[in-house]
Design a protein around this motif. Sequence first.
Motif, mmCIF file in Angstrom:
data_model
loop_
_atom_site.group_PDB
_atom_site.id
_atom_site.type_symbol
_atom_site.label_atom_id
_atom_site.label_comp_id
_atom_site.label_asym_id
_atom_site.label_seq_id
_atom_site.Cartn_x
_atom_site.Cartn_y
_atom_site.Cartn_z
ATOM 1 N N TYR A 230 68.611 101.500 43.048
ATOM 2 C CA TYR A 230 68.284 100.813 44.292
ATOM 3 C C TYR A 230 68.073 101.837 45.401
ATOM 4 N N VAL A 231 66.826 101.977 45.826
ATOM 5 C CA VAL A 231 66.459 102.854 46.943
ATOM 6 C C VAL A 231 65.483 102.053 47.805
ATOM 7 N N PRO A 232 65.996 101.355 48.820
ATOM 8 C CA PRO A 232 65.176 100.408 49.576
ATOM 9 C C PRO A 232 64.410 100.989 50.762
ATOM 10 N N ALA A 233 63.881 102.180 50.646
ATOM 11 C CA ALA A 233 63.122 102.779 51.754
ATOM 12 C C ALA A 233 61.870 101.945 52.035
ATOM 13 N N GLY B 167 58.009 109.175 50.672
ATOM 14 C CA GLY B 167 58.447 110.516 50.273
ATOM 15 C C GLY B 167 59.958 110.615 50.223
ATOM 16 N N ALA B 168 60.631 110.042 51.216
ATOM 17 C CA ALA B 168 62.094 110.036 51.236
ATOM 18 C C ALA B 168 62.631 109.245 50.048
ATOM 19 N N MET C 246 66.936 113.557 51.224
ATOM 20 C CA MET C 246 66.440 114.496 52.217
ATOM 21 C C MET C 246 67.203 115.813 52.085
ATOM 22 N N GLU C 247 66.461 116.914 52.120
ATOM 23 C CA GLU C 247 67.039 118.236 51.882
ATOM 24 C C GLU C 247 68.157 118.580 52.861
ATOM 25 N N TYR C 248 68.111 118.021 54.036
ATOM 26 C CA TYR C 248 69.089 118.358 55.073
ATOM 27 C C TYR C 248 70.245 117.356 55.148
ATOM 28 N N ASN D 50 63.623 109.438 58.244
ATOM 29 C CA ASN D 50 63.663 109.746 56.817
ATOM 30 C C ASN D 50 65.082 109.660 56.260
ATOM 31 N N LEU D 51 66.031 110.245 56.968
ATOM 32 C CA LEU D 51 67.414 110.266 56.494
ATOM 33 C C LEU D 51 67.974 108.846 56.402
#
Length: 146
Positions: free
Chosen positions: A72-75, A81-82, A106-108, A53-54
């Motif tokens: 741009y978020v290429p997950a 979800g990430a 990611m929260e962490y 996820n990270l």
Amino acid sequence: MEVTVDLSGLDEFVEEVEEYANELMKEAAHNAVDTQKERNVSSKKTYQNHTWNLRNAPGAAVVRDGNIVYLYVPADSEHAGAKGKTENLLIYGKLPKNGVVFADGMEYASFVSSKGFDVLDSASLTVEKELKESFGNENVKVTWQE
């Protein structure tokens, strides 16, 4: 004596310069996120991936006049979800008037970064290098905000 100056075409020139700057920033942001996902170019440690996820969550937004002009978020599809969390951070987070903003939704992410691991450092180094080459060293200032 009357002096008349014809400034027609100046607005178009300014628009062309702005569009060129936008394209340079978009390309640099895109390359920086891809670098972050692919390899560590910082001096920080590389973390182990358990869920991926990270590693799938980094993204960037190019902001001009306070508005996002490029996101741009290429997950990959297995990490929607990430991707959504990063998009929310970029869209609803604090934005500069002009610049490139990076986020990992990611929260962490900040916890992992605080332990000395490269979460967004490679992206920051890459965009800084590319923009300094494009705009000149004196015109680029990289700042971190939490």
